[in-house]
Design an enzyme around this catalytic site. Structure first.
Site, PDB file in Angstrom:
ATOM      1  N   CYS A 119       0.808  -1.234   0.000  1.00  0.00           N
ATOM      2  CA  CYS A 119       0.000   0.000   0.000  1.00  0.00           C
ATOM      3  C   CYS A 119       0.836   1.277   0.000  1.00  0.00           C
ATOM      4  O   CYS A 119       0.324   2.351  -0.308  1.00  0.00           O
ATOM      5  CB  CYS A 119      -0.920   0.012   1.216  1.00  0.00           C
ATOM      6  SG  CYS A 119      -1.927  -1.449   1.344  1.00  0.00           S
ATOM      7  N   HIS A 259      -3.472   7.091   2.786  1.00  0.00           N
ATOM      8  CA  HIS A 259      -3.887   5.771   2.308  1.00  0.00           C
ATOM      9  C   HIS A 259      -5.318   5.517   2.781  1.00  0.00           C
ATOM     10  O   HIS A 259      -5.668   5.794   3.925  1.00  0.00           O
ATOM     11  CB  HIS A 259      -2.942   4.704   2.859  1.00  0.00           C
ATOM     12  CG  HIS A 259      -3.357   3.308   2.531  1.00  0.00           C
ATOM     13  ND1 HIS A 259      -3.806   2.946   1.283  1.00  0.00           N
ATOM     14  CD2 HIS A 259      -3.408   2.183   3.280  1.00  0.00           C
ATOM     15  CE1 HIS A 259      -4.105   1.655   1.277  1.00  0.00           C
ATOM     16  NE2 HIS A 259      -3.881   1.165   2.483  1.00  0.00           N
ATOM     17  N   ASN A 289     -10.198  -0.340   0.059  1.00  0.00           N
ATOM     18  CA  ASN A 289      -8.735  -0.275   0.125  1.00  0.00           C
ATOM     19  C   ASN A 289      -8.157  -0.816  -1.193  1.00  0.00           C
ATOM     20  O   ASN A 289      -8.165  -2.018  -1.425  1.00  0.00           O
ATOM     21  CB  ASN A 289      -8.263  -1.107   1.319  1.00  0.00           C
ATOM     22  CG  ASN A 289      -6.755  -1.101   1.484  1.00  0.00           C
ATOM     23  OD1 ASN A 289      -6.017  -0.683   0.604  1.00  0.00           O
ATOM     24  ND2 ASN A 289      -6.297  -1.590   2.623  1.00  0.00           N
TER      25      ASN A 289
HETATM   26  O1  UT7 Z   1      -3.891  -1.462   3.565  1.00  0.00           O
HETATM   27  C1  UT7 Z   1      -3.110  -2.184   4.458  1.00  0.00           C
HETATM   28  C2  UT7 Z   1      -3.445  -1.830   5.790  1.00  0.00           C
HETATM   29  N1  UT7 Z   1      -4.682  -2.450   6.234  1.00  0.00           N
HETATM   30  C3  UT7 Z   1      -5.335  -1.870   7.187  1.00  0.00           C
HETATM   31  O2  UT7 Z   1      -4.946  -0.799   7.572  1.00  0.00           O
HETATM   32  C4  UT7 Z   1      -6.501  -2.572   7.845  1.00  0.00           C
HETATM   33  C5  UT7 Z   1      -6.395  -2.394   9.326  1.00  0.00           C
HETATM   34  N2  UT7 Z   1      -7.448  -3.010  10.126  1.00  0.00           N
HETATM   35  C6  UT7 Z   1      -8.723  -2.605  10.087  1.00  0.00           C
HETATM   36  O3  UT7 Z   1      -9.093  -1.724   9.341  1.00  0.00           O
HETATM   37  C7  UT7 Z   1      -9.680  -3.219  11.082  1.00  0.00           C
HETATM   38  O4  UT7 Z   1      -8.946  -3.949  12.041  1.00  0.00           O
HETATM   39  C8  UT7 Z   1     -10.725  -4.147  10.431  1.00  0.00           C
HETATM   40  C9  UT7 Z   1     -11.691  -3.319   9.609  1.00  0.00           C
HETATM   41  C10 UT7 Z   1     -10.028  -5.173   9.540  1.00  0.00           C
HETATM   42  C11 UT7 Z   1     -11.511  -4.875  11.503  1.00  0.00           C
HETATM   43  O5  UT7 Z   1     -12.138  -3.949  12.376  1.00  0.00           O
HETATM   44  P1  UT7 Z   1     -12.040  -4.128  13.947  1.00  0.00           P
HETATM   45  O6  UT7 Z   1     -12.843  -3.068  14.553  1.00  0.00           O
HETATM   46  O7  UT7 Z   1     -10.573  -4.193  14.293  1.00  0.00           O
HETATM   47  O8  UT7 Z   1     -12.776  -5.503  14.160  1.00  0.00           O
HETATM   48  P2  UT7 Z   1     -12.227  -6.879  14.762  1.00  0.00           P
HETATM   49  O9  UT7 Z   1     -11.294  -7.529  13.792  1.00  0.00           O
HETATM   50  O10 UT7 Z   1     -11.744  -6.651  16.163  1.00  0.00           O
HETATM   51  O11 UT7 Z   1     -13.583  -7.717  14.822  1.00  0.00           O
HETATM   52  C12 UT7 Z   1     -14.673  -7.333  15.656  1.00  0.00           C
HETATM   53  C13 UT7 Z   1     -15.812  -8.302  15.454  1.00  0.00           C
HETATM   54  C14 UT7 Z   1     -15.364  -9.760  15.538  1.00  0.00           C
HETATM   55  O12 UT7 Z   1     -16.411 -10.489  16.156  1.00  0.00           O
HETATM   56  P3  UT7 Z   1     -16.327 -10.876  17.713  1.00  0.00           P
HETATM   57  O13 UT7 Z   1     -15.082 -11.706  17.867  1.00  0.00           O
HETATM   58  O14 UT7 Z   1     -16.255  -9.572  18.456  1.00  0.00           O
HETATM   59  O15 UT7 Z   1     -17.594 -11.620  17.928  1.00  0.00           O
HETATM   60  C15 UT7 Z   1     -15.251 -10.187  14.099  1.00  0.00           C
HETATM   61  O16 UT7 Z   1     -15.452 -11.573  13.922  1.00  0.00           O
HETATM   62  O17 UT7 Z   1     -16.353  -8.133  14.122  1.00  0.00           O
HETATM   63  C16 UT7 Z   1     -16.383  -9.404  13.473  1.00  0.00           C
HETATM   64  N3  UT7 Z   1     -16.216  -9.182  12.039  1.00  0.00           N
HETATM   65  C17 UT7 Z   1     -17.245  -8.932  11.206  1.00  0.00           C
HETATM   66  N4  UT7 Z   1     -18.575  -8.834  11.425  1.00  0.00           N
HETATM   67  C18 UT7 Z   1     -19.340  -8.558  10.350  1.00  0.00           C
HETATM   68  C19 UT7 Z   1     -15.056  -9.156  11.325  1.00  0.00           C
HETATM   69  N5  UT7 Z   1     -15.317  -8.896  10.039  1.00  0.00           N
HETATM   70  C20 UT7 Z   1     -16.667  -8.759   9.933  1.00  0.00           C
HETATM   71  C21 UT7 Z   1     -17.541  -8.477   8.862  1.00  0.00           C
HETATM   72  N6  UT7 Z   1     -18.850  -8.382   9.121  1.00  0.00           N
HETATM   73  N7  UT7 Z   1     -17.096  -8.274   7.608  1.00  0.00           N
END
Ligand code: UT7
Length: 332
Positions: A119, A259, A289
């Site tokens: 990225c 980004h 992204n």
């Molecule tokens: O370009 C390269 C750089 N990439 C990035 O910068 C991405 C960086 N990371 C992020 O943007 C975020 O961490 C994400 C968007 C990927 C995830 O968001 P988050 O707020 O960190 O969520 P999480 O991974 O902590 O997940 C929270 C909950 C989980 O459920 P439980 O364990 O709390 O029951 C996940 O299983 O959300 C769940 N979850 C979803 N639910 C519905 C994860 N993905 C989804 C989804 N839809 N698509």
């Protein structure tokens, strides 16, 4: 080494973008995996993204963006000395996608090569273009960032498939003749954190075989929350260092072009960099992204919309797999 450049060596002479026409909405994803429009919008800011269908790949999209950037700069492909392509999704592993783009656009005087900084590709590419111009190897360089992320995401993995999109952005970087140009570049990487965001197989060490396909190890894997924390910290550090090297303050910046991975990362970066959201360009809602394509597509849209123009001071900052992170301060 510090690349402080009170007199710029290179400037951005033109920008362009190519976005595949197919729009994939959050509603469509709801039918594919267990997710919701509400979750995707509140956690990421994304409402839709583009998908390159069929054989439309990195080279065709990159060539489209390059031709738009050449037209914007008032140059033709035969004016180009170097074709640099940033991509995490090359069409083929051999030869480079840059050589395919060179052939497609007819840059018959150029040398061409790919680089892999994920990225962070655009800020790295601006620094590399500056280097070729400083070394007397080039007058005009095409920096092209082109990504078909849809080809490497697991469409059954809701933690990644909702995040990414396809597209390409490009800039013509030419020798600077006045005060406008790339005032600073800052780049860093940390290979010890490679496995926070990677494709485990499909390269030379673990070629694709039946076991790899069964385990889906040819797809992108991401430790989202860890990547999130590193992204905010690294983008803030990169922004601060690029500003320091350019000798300007955040108050002087007309537009931050970060980004576009997640609206929450963008807002945190802007806050720590003391740049109000009115001075931040956001299009993650429309495209998701697009890896390295996100910054040049955003810059091109910002120019087209009149958010910046000749003389504007722009801070670009990016972060990605590697881990890599980078920033530039540019006077347009
Ligand atoms: O370009 C390269 C750089 N990439 C990035 O910068 C991405 C960086 N990371 C992020 O943007 C975020 O961490 C994400 C968007 C990927 C995830 O968001 P988050 O707020 O960190 O969520 P999480 O991974 O902590 O997940 C929270 C909950 C989980 O459920 P439980 O364990 O709390 O029951 C996940 O299983 O959300 C769940 N979850 C979803 N639910 C519905 C994860 N993905 C989804 C989804 N839809 N698509």
């Amino acid at each position: 080494m510090i690349s402080r450049a009170p007199v710029p060596i290179a400037r951005i002479a033109g920008t362009g973008r190519f976005l595949p026409p197919r729009v994939l909405t959050n509603a469509e994803l709801e039918a594919m995996v267990e997710t919701s429009d509400e979750w995707i919008r509140t956690r990421t800011g994304i409402t839709e993204r583009r998908v390159a269908e069929g054989e439309m790949g990195a080279a065709v999209m990159g060539a489209g963006a390059a031709e738009a950037a050449l037209a914007n700069a008032g140059l033709t492909a035969s004016d180009i000395d170097v074709v640099l392509v940033s991509t995490a999704t090359p069409d083929r592993l051999l030869p480079s996608t840059a050589c395919d783009v060179q052939a497609l656009i007819g840059a018959n005087r150029a040398f061409a090569y790919d680089f892999a900084t994920a990225c962070s590709g655009f800020p790295y590419g601006l620094a590399m273009a500056t280097g070729h111009i400083a070394a007397g190897q080039a007058e005009n360089v095409l920096v092209i960032c082109t990504e078909k992320m849809s080809s490497i995401v697991d469409w059954s993995d809701r933690t990644t498939c909702v995040l990414f999109g396809d597209g390409a952005g490009a800039a013509v970087v030419s020798r600077a003749t006045g005060e406008s140009g790339i005032l600073s570049s800052f780049m860093r990487s940390d290979g010890t954190l490679a496995e926070l965001l990677y494709r485990p197989a499909g390269g030379a060490r673990i070629p694709i075989d039946i076991a790899v396909l069964d385990e889906k190890n040819h797809f992108i894997k991401m430790a989202g929350p860890e990547v999130f924390k590193n992204a905010v910290r690294s983008m803030c550090d990169a922004a601060e260092e690029a500003l320091r090297r350019a000798g300007v303050t955040s108050e002087e910046i007309d537009l931050l072009v970060p980004h576009q991975a997640n609206i929450r990362i963008i807002e945190s970066t802007a806050k720590y960099a003391s740049i109000p959201m009115e001075k931040v360009f956001v299009n993650v809602d429309k495209y998701g992204n697009m890896s390295s394509a996100s910054v040049p597509v955003a810059l091109d849209e910002a120019r087209e919309q009149g958010r910046v123009g000749e003389g504007s001071l722009v801070l670009m900052v990016a972060f990605g797999a590697g881990l890599t992170w980078a920033a530039n301060v540019v006077r347009l």
